[in-house]
Write a protein that holds these residues in place. Sequence first.
Motif, PDB file in Angstrom:
ATOM      1  N   HIS A   1     -17.150  -1.853  40.204  1.00  0.00           N
ATOM      2  CA  HIS A   1     -15.901  -1.294  39.688  1.00  0.00           C
ATOM      3  C   HIS A   1     -15.449  -0.124  40.557  1.00  0.00           C
ATOM      4  O   HIS A   1     -14.272  -0.016  40.925  1.00  0.00           O
ATOM      5  CB  HIS A   1     -16.126  -0.847  38.239  1.00  0.00           C
ATOM      6  CG  HIS A   1     -14.888  -0.397  37.531  1.00  0.00           C
ATOM      7  ND1 HIS A   1     -14.925   0.176  36.284  1.00  0.00           N
ATOM      8  CD2 HIS A   1     -13.579  -0.412  37.876  1.00  0.00           C
ATOM      9  CE1 HIS A   1     -13.689   0.477  35.905  1.00  0.00           C
ATOM     10  NE2 HIS A   1     -12.860   0.127  36.858  1.00  0.00           N
ATOM     11  N   ASN A   2     -16.371   0.770  40.908  1.00  0.00           N
ATOM     12  CA  ASN A   2     -16.054   1.884  41.804  1.00  0.00           C
ATOM     13  C   ASN A   2     -15.511   1.380  43.136  1.00  0.00           C
ATOM     14  O   ASN A   2     -14.526   1.903  43.658  1.00  0.00           O
ATOM     15  CB  ASN A   2     -17.297   2.745  42.055  1.00  0.00           C
ATOM     16  CG  ASN A   2     -17.551   3.798  40.996  1.00  0.00           C
ATOM     17  OD1 ASN A   2     -18.080   4.854  41.285  1.00  0.00           O
ATOM     18  ND2 ASN A   2     -17.203   3.523  39.751  1.00  0.00           N
TER      19      ASN A   2
ATOM     20  N   HIS B   1      -7.818   0.660  29.964  1.00  0.00           N
ATOM     21  CA  HIS B   1      -9.132   0.574  30.600  1.00  0.00           C
ATOM     22  C   HIS B   1      -9.785  -0.728  30.154  1.00  0.00           C
ATOM     23  O   HIS B   1      -9.876  -1.003  28.957  1.00  0.00           O
ATOM     24  CB  HIS B   1     -10.006   1.773  30.216  1.00  0.00           C
ATOM     25  CG  HIS B   1      -9.572   3.054  30.866  1.00  0.00           C
ATOM     26  ND1 HIS B   1     -10.150   3.534  32.021  1.00  0.00           N
ATOM     27  CD2 HIS B   1      -8.609   3.942  30.526  1.00  0.00           C
ATOM     28  CE1 HIS B   1      -9.571   4.673  32.367  1.00  0.00           C
ATOM     29  NE2 HIS B   1      -8.630   4.935  31.476  1.00  0.00           N
TER      30      HIS B   1
ATOM     31  N   GLU C   1      -9.124  -3.478  39.037  1.00  0.00           N
ATOM     32  CA  GLU C   1     -10.482  -3.054  38.677  1.00  0.00           C
ATOM     33  C   GLU C   1     -11.348  -4.151  38.093  1.00  0.00           C
ATOM     34  O   GLU C   1     -12.575  -4.040  38.103  1.00  0.00           O
ATOM     35  CB  GLU C   1     -10.448  -1.840  37.743  1.00  0.00           C
ATOM     36  CG  GLU C   1      -9.657  -1.987  36.496  1.00  0.00           C
ATOM     37  CD  GLU C   1      -9.510  -0.637  35.786  1.00  0.00           C
ATOM     38  OE1 GLU C   1     -10.434   0.187  35.871  1.00  0.00           O
ATOM     39  OE2 GLU C   1      -8.479  -0.429  35.147  1.00  0.00           O
TER      40      GLU C   1
ATOM     41  N   SER D   1     -14.787   5.823  35.611  1.00  0.00           N
ATOM     42  CA  SER D   1     -13.344   5.601  35.734  1.00  0.00           C
ATOM     43  C   SER D   1     -12.575   6.116  34.528  1.00  0.00           C
ATOM     44  O   SER D   1     -11.410   6.513  34.658  1.00  0.00           O
ATOM     45  CB  SER D   1     -13.054   4.111  35.929  1.00  0.00           C
ATOM     46  OG  SER D   1     -13.366   3.374  34.762  1.00  0.00           O
ATOM     47  N   GLU D   2     -13.202   6.123  33.346  1.00  0.00           N
ATOM     48  CA  GLU D   2     -12.519   6.620  32.166  1.00  0.00           C
ATOM     49  C   GLU D   2     -12.118   8.093  32.320  1.00  0.00           C
ATOM     50  O   GLU D   2     -11.185   8.553  31.670  1.00  0.00           O
ATOM     51  CB  GLU D   2     -13.396   6.439  30.919  1.00  0.00           C
ATOM     52  CG  GLU D   2     -13.482   5.013  30.414  1.00  0.00           C
ATOM     53  CD  GLU D   2     -14.507   4.170  31.143  1.00  0.00           C
ATOM     54  OE1 GLU D   2     -14.698   2.999  30.782  1.00  0.00           O
ATOM     55  OE2 GLU D   2     -15.128   4.681  32.105  1.00  0.00           O
TER      56      GLU D   2
ATOM     57  N   SER E   1     -18.304   7.848  45.996  1.00  0.00           N
ATOM     58  CA  SER E   1     -18.463   7.986  44.550  1.00  0.00           C
ATOM     59  C   SER E   1     -19.944   7.962  44.194  1.00  0.00           C
ATOM     60  O   SER E   1     -20.773   7.418  44.926  1.00  0.00           O
ATOM     61  CB  SER E   1     -17.734   6.870  43.798  1.00  0.00           C
ATOM     62  OG  SER E   1     -18.398   5.626  43.968  1.00  0.00           O
TER      63      SER E   1
ATOM     64  N   VAL F   1      -8.963   6.195  42.916  1.00  0.00           N
ATOM     65  CA  VAL F   1      -7.912   5.362  43.504  1.00  0.00           C
ATOM     66  C   VAL F   1      -7.162   6.108  44.607  1.00  0.00           C
ATOM     67  O   VAL F   1      -6.751   5.513  45.608  1.00  0.00           O
ATOM     68  CB  VAL F   1      -6.928   4.892  42.410  1.00  0.00           C
ATOM     69  CG1 VAL F   1      -5.711   4.223  43.033  1.00  0.00           C
ATOM     70  CG2 VAL F   1      -7.618   3.931  41.451  1.00  0.00           C
TER      71      VAL F   1
ATOM     72  N   LEU G   1     -11.928   0.224  42.880  1.00  0.00           N
ATOM     73  CA  LEU G   1     -10.982   1.339  42.809  1.00  0.00           C
ATOM     74  C   LEU G   1     -10.825   2.020  44.166  1.00  0.00           C
ATOM     75  O   LEU G   1      -9.704   2.368  44.566  1.00  0.00           O
ATOM     76  CB  LEU G   1     -11.446   2.347  41.755  1.00  0.00           C
ATOM     77  CG  LEU G   1     -11.437   1.830  40.309  1.00  0.00           C
ATOM     78  CD1 LEU G   1     -12.073   2.861  39.377  1.00  0.00           C
ATOM     79  CD2 LEU G   1     -10.026   1.505  39.840  1.00  0.00           C
TER      80      LEU G   1
ATOM     81  N   ARG H   1     -10.542   7.928  37.162  1.00  0.00           N
ATOM     82  CA  ARG H   1      -9.934   6.764  37.815  1.00  0.00           C
ATOM     83  C   ARG H   1      -8.904   7.176  38.872  1.00  0.00           C
ATOM     84  O   ARG H   1      -8.860   6.617  39.962  1.00  0.00           O
ATOM     85  CB  ARG H   1      -9.294   5.833  36.780  1.00  0.00           C
ATOM     86  CG  ARG H   1      -8.718   4.557  37.392  1.00  0.00           C
ATOM     87  CD  ARG H   1      -8.425   3.496  36.357  1.00  0.00           C
ATOM     88  NE  ARG H   1      -7.435   3.935  35.388  1.00  0.00           N
ATOM     89  CZ  ARG H   1      -7.020   3.170  34.359  1.00  0.00           C
ATOM     90  NH1 ARG H   1      -7.543   1.961  34.186  1.00  0.00           N
ATOM     91  NH2 ARG H   1      -6.124   3.623  33.511  1.00  0.00           N
ATOM     92  N   LYS H   2      -8.063   8.151  38.559  1.00  0.00           N
ATOM     93  CA  LYS H   2      -7.035   8.577  39.517  1.00  0.00           C
ATOM     94  C   LYS H   2      -7.662   9.120  40.795  1.00  0.00           C
ATOM     95  O   LYS H   2      -7.185   8.845  41.903  1.00  0.00           O
ATOM     96  CB  LYS H   2      -6.120   9.625  38.887  1.00  0.00           C
ATOM     97  CG  LYS H   2      -5.179   9.064  37.838  1.00  0.00           C
ATOM     98  CD  LYS H   2      -4.263  10.141  37.285  1.00  0.00           C
ATOM     99  CE  LYS H   2      -3.306   9.560  36.253  1.00  0.00           C
ATOM    100  NZ  LYS H   2      -2.415  10.612  35.682  1.00  0.00           N
TER     101      LYS H   2
END
Length: 304
Positions: free
Chosen positions: A283-284, A231, A293, A115-116, A129, A123, A287, A119-120
């Motif tokens: 977390h994935n 984050h 998150e 995500s770092e 993923s 989402v 998102l 992330r965009k």
Amino acid sequence: MINVAITGADTKEAGEIIRILVNHPEIELTTLSAPEREGISLSVVHHGLIGKTDYRFSGPLSINPECDVIFVCGNSMTAAEFSALQLARPDIRFIQVDPVPNLDMERAGIVFGLSEINRKLLVRGAICSRVPSPIAVAALVPLYPLAVNMLLNSSLKIKSVMPKDIYDKNISETEADIAEELHANQLSFDTPVKIESRFTDNERFLEMEITMDCNVSLDQILDIYEMYEDHHFSHVVAGDFSIKETEGTPNIVFSVQKPADDKLRILARLDPRMRGCASEAVHNMNLLFALHETTGLEIKASRF
């Protein structure tokens, strides 16, 4: 509610994911596929779940499963099976905790699930993923901001301490992943990434030491890392820190130091059963479904 299926549900990685998901407020576990253990209670294989759930392992996943998302763990799905499921149910999200062999990642629309960096993408409409390995997380989270600012050079040296099974499972593809992601964000960096590794018996410990030539001041480096302020699972600290800060948590914690004016040293630590594995996968999912998150991931540290 989000209906969740897991293939390879009897694997260690799946067990960690299940322990998180049984307390996740937005999901319901519908299928825990492990054909060789069909009918067996979940708690027989995955400890710590007695009294938490009465789920049992199920047989093979159907071509039209009753779920919204599938976590793929272990060697539990072929490329043909993945493609058939995508064709039959284009609405289902997939989270690859372990890679599907010989699958065309680009054609399948699979996003590198760190995500770092992405992330965009995760989402904004992603369907699939791929969970990065713990080794990739430990390297890329501290190095990505430096690449964006054109600070990487051929002096980059990486040493790590990790459980041997993490190394054996991930090292070859991970080195390629790290080099590819760094090059994508700093085209001038085309040095092969090699990680010098030692092993530990602590299954909850992965440490990475990164050293490189760098004339930028410590204050400027810390300013660069402000990009992680929004984050929730990446944290920069000024000095050393205990492994207890990451054990049992979804966090990566790293310190940055300037041992000399022209040198930079980064020390990163994480729990490889969580970051780059179970918590990364959840977390994935958060998102992909536009949840906050941290949902289901605000868990306590396992030791004090």
